[in-house]
Write a protein that holds these residues in place. Sequence first.
Motif, mmCIF file in Angstrom:
data_model
loop_
_atom_site.group_PDB
_atom_site.id
_atom_site.type_symbol
_atom_site.label_atom_id
_atom_site.label_comp_id
_atom_site.label_asym_id
_atom_site.label_seq_id
_atom_site.Cartn_x
_atom_site.Cartn_y
_atom_site.Cartn_z
ATOM 1 N N GLY A 102 -27.714 -11.692 -21.037
ATOM 2 C CA GLY A 102 -27.363 -13.107 -21.098
ATOM 3 C C GLY A 102 -25.983 -13.376 -21.653
ATOM 4 O O GLY A 102 -25.545 -14.526 -21.713
ATOM 5 N N GLU A 103 -25.265 -12.325 -22.070
ATOM 6 C CA GLU A 103 -23.902 -12.476 -22.573
ATOM 7 C C GLU A 103 -22.936 -11.789 -21.612
ATOM 8 O O GLU A 103 -23.348 -11.007 -20.758
ATOM 9 C CB GLU A 103 -23.775 -11.867 -23.972
ATOM 10 C CG GLU A 103 -24.584 -12.591 -25.019
ATOM 11 C CD GLU A 103 -24.406 -11.996 -26.420
ATOM 12 O OE1 GLU A 103 -23.732 -10.950 -26.547
ATOM 13 O OE2 GLU A 103 -24.932 -12.578 -27.369
ATOM 14 N N TYR A 104 -21.658 -12.080 -21.769
ATOM 15 C CA TYR A 104 -20.620 -11.492 -20.925
ATOM 16 C C TYR A 104 -19.291 -11.672 -21.616
ATOM 17 O O TYR A 104 -19.146 -12.478 -22.534
ATOM 18 C CB TYR A 104 -20.587 -12.147 -19.539
ATOM 19 C CG TYR A 104 -20.723 -13.641 -19.601
ATOM 20 C CD1 TYR A 104 -19.620 -14.447 -19.859
ATOM 21 C CD2 TYR A 104 -21.965 -14.251 -19.467
ATOM 22 C CE1 TYR A 104 -19.752 -15.811 -19.983
ATOM 23 C CE2 TYR A 104 -22.102 -15.618 -19.574
ATOM 24 C CZ TYR A 104 -20.984 -16.395 -19.833
ATOM 25 O OH TYR A 104 -21.122 -17.742 -19.956
ATOM 26 N N TYR A 105 -18.324 -10.896 -21.179
ATOM 27 C CA TYR A 105 -16.960 -11.066 -21.650
ATOM 28 C C TYR A 105 -16.253 -12.003 -20.687
ATOM 29 O O TYR A 105 -16.510 -11.986 -19.475
ATOM 30 C CB TYR A 105 -16.234 -9.720 -21.679
ATOM 31 C CG TYR A 105 -16.774 -8.768 -22.715
ATOM 32 C CD1 TYR A 105 -16.488 -8.960 -24.064
ATOM 33 C CD2 TYR A 105 -17.560 -7.687 -22.354
ATOM 34 C CE1 TYR A 105 -16.976 -8.083 -25.024
ATOM 35 C CE2 TYR A 105 -18.048 -6.804 -23.305
ATOM 36 C CZ TYR A 105 -17.755 -7.005 -24.631
ATOM 37 O OH TYR A 105 -18.232 -6.144 -25.581
ATOM 38 N N GLY A 111 -11.922 -13.799 -11.397
ATOM 39 C CA GLY A 111 -12.060 -13.385 -10.005
ATOM 40 C C GLY A 111 -13.325 -13.873 -9.327
ATOM 41 O O GLY A 111 -13.447 -13.775 -8.106
ATOM 42 N N LEU A 112 -14.292 -14.412 -10.091
ATOM 43 C CA LEU A 112 -15.504 -14.942 -9.476
ATOM 44 C C LEU A 112 -15.190 -16.249 -8.758
ATOM 45 O O LEU A 112 -14.323 -17.015 -9.171
ATOM 46 C CB LEU A 112 -16.598 -15.183 -10.522
ATOM 47 C CG LEU A 112 -17.149 -13.969 -11.271
ATOM 48 C CD1 LEU A 112 -18.256 -14.410 -12.234
ATOM 49 C CD2 LEU A 112 -17.648 -12.905 -10.331
ATOM 50 N N GLY A 158 -24.487 -22.062 -13.990
ATOM 51 C CA GLY A 158 -24.978 -20.696 -13.841
ATOM 52 C C GLY A 158 -23.879 -19.727 -13.477
ATOM 53 O O GLY A 158 -22.842 -20.106 -12.922
ATOM 54 N N ILE A 159 -24.145 -18.462 -13.800
ATOM 55 C CA ILE A 159 -23.236 -17.383 -13.453
ATOM 56 C C ILE A 159 -24.067 -16.312 -12.779
ATOM 57 O O ILE A 159 -25.043 -15.815 -13.361
ATOM 58 C CB ILE A 159 -22.540 -16.811 -14.711
ATOM 59 C CG1 ILE A 159 -21.721 -17.910 -15.378
ATOM 60 C CG2 ILE A 159 -21.677 -15.607 -14.340
ATOM 61 C CD1 ILE A 159 -21.245 -17.571 -16.771
ATOM 62 N N ASP A 160 -23.715 -15.983 -11.543
ATOM 63 C CA ASP A 160 -24.428 -14.965 -10.777
ATOM 64 C C ASP A 160 -23.444 -13.845 -10.471
ATOM 65 O O ASP A 160 -22.643 -13.942 -9.534
ATOM 66 C CB ASP A 160 -24.984 -15.578 -9.490
ATOM 67 C CG ASP A 160 -25.828 -14.604 -8.690
ATOM 68 O OD1 ASP A 160 -25.702 -13.375 -8.897
ATOM 69 O OD2 ASP A 160 -26.606 -15.077 -7.844
ATOM 70 N N PHE A 161 -23.486 -12.795 -11.291
ATOM 71 C CA PHE A 161 -22.553 -11.687 -11.111
ATOM 72 C C PHE A 161 -22.815 -10.953 -9.810
ATOM 73 O O PHE A 161 -21.883 -10.474 -9.171
ATOM 74 C CB PHE A 161 -22.611 -10.726 -12.301
ATOM 75 C CG PHE A 161 -21.940 -11.264 -13.527
ATOM 76 C CD1 PHE A 161 -20.562 -11.315 -13.626
ATOM 77 C CD2 PHE A 161 -22.698 -11.746 -14.585
ATOM 78 C CE1 PHE A 161 -19.935 -11.828 -14.750
ATOM 79 C CE2 PHE A 161 -22.079 -12.255 -15.716
ATOM 80 C CZ PHE A 161 -20.699 -12.297 -15.799
ATOM 81 N N ASP A 162 -24.091 -10.857 -9.389
ATOM 82 C CA ASP A 162 -24.403 -10.159 -8.135
ATOM 83 C C ASP A 162 -23.780 -10.865 -6.939
ATOM 84 O O ASP A 162 -23.255 -10.217 -6.034
ATOM 85 C CB ASP A 162 -25.919 -10.034 -7.949
ATOM 86 C CG ASP A 162 -26.546 -9.111 -8.984
ATOM 87 O OD1 ASP A 162 -25.850 -8.182 -9.458
ATOM 88 O OD2 ASP A 162 -27.725 -9.327 -9.330
#
Length: 174
Positions: A102-105, A111-112, A158-162
Amino acid sequence: MAMSDTPGRRILLGRVIGAFGVKGDVKLESWTEPRAAIFRYQPWILRTPQGAERELRGVRGRDTGKHVVAQIPDIDDRDTVEAMRGTEIYVPREALPPPKPGEYYWVDLEGLRVLNLEGVDLGTVSHLFSTGANDVLVTRDDERERMIPFVTPQYVHGIDFDAGVVTVDWDPEF
């Protein structure tokens, strides 16, 4: 030491702000928490204000309470340190521990694609910065730059890295 080919992204962790004493100790501004954690992440990639870079290993140091002080291998005089003033300290992204679930840098968001709730493309994440009141997500596309308050869930939904997507509640005309 020569700069190696460091793949991937870099994280800016601090910068040289001056000399500490006369024996070549370096006073740092550290953006890690706690401040002395900057020494956990190596190798350092030093980037001078003129753009020259070099990789450095084996830096040691301490938090004196008032300053973070480093001992850099092969530097043992105040004049050399003063010439380093303004040098930025980067580390490869891979040098940082993996974020907790649930965390990220912030750098992982760069780039997203950024889409609003209606699916309108607002560009890609250029960078983030802090204003003190809240963080700001900066997006860019071919036509413009947008600054979106990084406030969840009000603006950032929301953040969807996939999928490589950040979903925001933001008017594309704003």
